[in-house]
Design a protein around this motif. Structure first.
Motif, short mmCIF file in Angstrom:
data_model
loop_
_atom_site.label_atom_id
_atom_site.label_comp_id
_atom_site.label_asym_id
_atom_site.label_seq_id
_atom_site.Cartn_x
_atom_site.Cartn_y
_atom_site.Cartn_z
N THR A 497 0.82 -1.23 0.00
CA THR A 497 0.00 0.00 0.00
C THR A 497 0.85 1.26 0.00
N LEU A 498 2.14 1.15 0.35
CA LEU A 498 3.02 2.32 0.38
C LEU A 498 3.76 2.53 -0.94
N CYS A 499 3.68 1.56 -1.82
CA CYS A 499 4.47 1.62 -3.06
C CYS A 499 3.86 2.62 -4.05
N ILE A 500 4.70 3.49 -4.64
CA ILE A 500 4.24 4.43 -5.66
C ILE A 500 4.74 4.04 -7.05
N CYS A 502 7.70 3.75 -8.40
CA CYS A 502 8.69 4.65 -9.00
C CYS A 502 9.85 3.90 -9.64
N GLN A 549 -1.40 1.79 -7.64
CA GLN A 549 -1.47 2.68 -8.80
C GLN A 549 -1.98 1.98 -10.06
N CYS A 571 14.06 3.41 -1.40
CA CYS A 571 12.60 3.60 -1.45
C CYS A 571 12.17 4.90 -0.77
N PRO A 572 11.50 5.79 -1.48
CA PRO A 572 11.13 7.09 -0.88
C PRO A 572 9.93 7.02 0.07
N THR A 573 9.22 5.91 0.07
CA THR A 573 8.01 5.81 0.91
C THR A 573 8.12 4.75 2.00
N ALA A 575 8.24 1.64 1.56
CA ALA A 575 7.51 0.42 1.22
C ALA A 575 8.37 -0.81 1.47
#
Length: 600
Positions: A497-500, A502, A549, A571-573, A575
């Motif tokens: 759920t945290l993955c964007i 990228c 996404q 990872c920026p979020t 995840a």
């Protein structure tokens, strides 16, 4: 197809060494403790599962090492077994940390037949929870085949004595020099359960012409019996020319012992070529270092007796070819190898003449008891088997795991519970994140080669049979070798759920083990369209939930991951996270959580 990481199965399998170890020893953690100089804590952690760290640090067959992830990186696994020995050799006194029996017993009596590794493990697990344990041992000391068939130059008697006696000192009653001649009579004594850990004490014969010639009989020995005679001091010398028939680990012990007793021309003769040898590669290397010649593709035909004396053996020299996937041999020649004595090391058999066949224990066509592979119980409730007595010769660590599982079954049986209801494994997961780019473990890849064990000089080791050959690692070797561990128990934990999406993790992965992919109809299809095709079917994929996404999935090939943590760093979020996995193992006394063995 989503991977379930809520139970320990997936993460446990990722820790290849722990997965491959029959007793599931927490290898990465005890190596980190060694790296910190915490040898006593490392030893105690080891002892939770394998019970005999000092013994197994010298004699284990090391099923963990071929499975080790490091071996898939540079071909040389971490020296797990020898590092176990480091902790055993350098630890402090552990007496105060060992389990203690309760002041009041629980009223249940258990008989153990044989004082080998399986029986001693059962005692180790049952004594702390109040069982009265009586061990029947035919010899005058505990240890079973660990004592009588592993030479002192591999396993010093002091190490064996200490690790067996500390279990007995928990309160076991050992009746030494006592043969069990009737299982029925033993059962009639009113024990609540009986465990048979009598090993596989009968060496296989080679019934070919000349074997029973009176002139040759005294010069032909059964390997395990001969090693026992050497241990007891009944045999102190052997002829100069010795043939060892067979090429398993017992054969290696026989040939190396022979070399120390005067067999300056000792040869090992094998029916097959080296890829088919049962002996461990390091055993073969040590034997050849000591001047033992290994002869391949020779099948025994007859013992040669001349003028009332054994003078040699005739062999058929074989050539092997493949026929429809099956290896077949043909005889290309016959040769005679000169010898003064012969040692037969072609295998071991079980022997149960003392178990009556009318007491409810079923035997199979090989005259082996029918034993449940999970519960270790025979067809008669309350009678259990383990170690070599259950399914024939295996290694010590398997006997230990049999002991653990049998102890669980015995406890359940004695408490009126079903032995089929096995307590589940548990786990702990904890993040190792300490900052933006800091982790509570070393994630650097150490390119150092595997350390080489220092051995005693040949002249010294041949001076007497008790001189230990392997001298252990130096502090410098230890410090380097522990850093070769890839910390596979620090798992890449993903929160979909945290993955964007990228792709930062995919880009930074040094071994291309990550792929964001469209869902597949099958795992087989998915494996073919990853960043790096996942060809090792023995290791699972990690497959995430649908990503928020695009409804694609994150896929990770667990086989090639180095656990470097770069995905989590990039990872920026968050995840991705690096989470330390600890397997919680069930035992008769509870779980490994109950032990809390680490000194404060």
């Amino acid at each position: 197809m989503k991977t379930d990481v809520s139970t320990p199965g997936h993460y446990h399998k990722v820790v290849d060494c722990q997965w491959a170890c029959p007793a599931h020893t927490n290898v990465p953690e005890y190596l980190r403790l060694i790296a910190q100089g915490r040898y006593t804590e490392s030893y105690l952690l080891n002892r939770e599962s394998n019970v005999f760290p000092g013994i197994l640090g010298r004699t284990c067959d090391r099923p963990c090492e071929p499975a080790w992830r490091r071996g898939r990186v540079d071909g040389k696994p971490v020296a797990i077994c020898r590092l176990k020995r480091v902790a055993a050799d350098l630890r402090d006194d552990i007496t105060e940390y060992l389990p203690k029996p309760p002041a009041v017993r629980n009223g249940k009596r258990v008989a153990l037949i044989g004082a080998g590794p399986a029986s001693l493990t059962v005692a180790n697990d049952l004594l702390p929870i109040g069982y009265e344990v009586v061990i029947y041992e035919r010899n005058e000391r505990a240890g079973g085949l660990m004592r009588f068939n592993i030479p002192a130059f591999r396993l010093p008697e002091s190490v064996l004595n200490e690790e067996t006696q500390c279990i007995i000192d928990m309160g076991a009653e050992v009746r030494y020099n006592t043969d069990v001649e009737s299982l029925k009579s033993l059962l009639d004594e009113g024990y609540d359960a009986v465990f048979v850990g009598s090993g596989a004490p009968k060496g296989k014969e080679l019934d070919i012409p000349g074997r029973w010639d009176p002139a040759a009989r005294d010069k032909i020995h059964i390997g395990i019996e001969w090693l026992g005679s050497v241990h007891f001091g009944h045999i102190e010398r052997i002829g100069e020319r010795v043939l060892i028939i067979g090429v398993g680990n017992t054969a290696m012990d026989c040939c190396r012992t022979s070399r120390r007793l005067g067999g300056i021309d000792t040869k090992v003769v094998a029916r097959r070529s080296r890829p088919y040898f049962k002996a461990s590669p390091w055993e073969l290397e040590d034997a050849e270092e000591e001047g033992i010649q290994i002869i391949e593709n020779h099948a025994p035909k007859r013992f040669v007796v001349e003028n009332g004396k054994l003078v040699g053996m005739e062999f058929e020299r074989l050539e092997w070819t493949e026929d429809n996937g099956r290896q077949v041999s043909k005889v290309v020649d016959t040769v005679v190898l000169a010898c003064d004595e012969v040692i037969l090391a072609i295998g071991q058999d079980n022997a149960f003449p003392w178990i009556e066949r009318d007491i409810g224990i079923d035997f199979d066509k090989w005259n082996m008891p029918e034993v449940n592979k999970t519960t270790l119980q025979s067809s008669r409730p309350g009678v259990f088997f383990g170690g070599d007595a259950a399914w024939g010769p295996q290694n010590i660590i398997w006997a230990v795991e049999h002991g653990h599982q049998a102890a669980i079954s015995i406890h359940q049986h004695c408490q009126g519970e079903s032995v089929e209801d096995r307590p589940p494994d548990g786990m702990h997961l904890a993040s190792t994140k300490m900052g933006m780019h800091a982790w509570a473990y070393s994630n650097d890849f150490n390119p150092s080669p595997r350390a080489q064990m220092t051995h005693a000089e040949l002249v010294e080791r041949f001076s007497k049979v008790s001189v230990e050959v392997e001298l252990g690692f130096t502090p410098e070797q230890t410090a380097t070798e522990v850093q070769r561990c890839l910390n596979c128990d620090v798992e890449t934990h993903f929160t979909s759920t945290l993955c964007i999406e990228c792709d930062a993790c995919v880009d930074v992965c040094p071994v291309s083990c990550l792929t964001i992919a469209a869902p597949a109809k099958s795992e087989a299809e998915l494996r073919t369209r990853l960043s790096a095709p996942a060809t090792n079917l023995a290791q699972d994929l990690y497959v995430s939930d649908a990503l928020p996404q695009t409804a694609r999935i994150m896929v990770k090939d667990e086989d090639i991951c180095l656990h470097c943590g770069l995905c989590a760093e990039r990872c920026p979020t968050a995840a991705w996270d690096m989470q330390k996995f600890s397997l919680v193992l069930p035992y008769a006394f509870g779980t490994s959580d109950n032990l809390n063995p680490v000194p404060a």
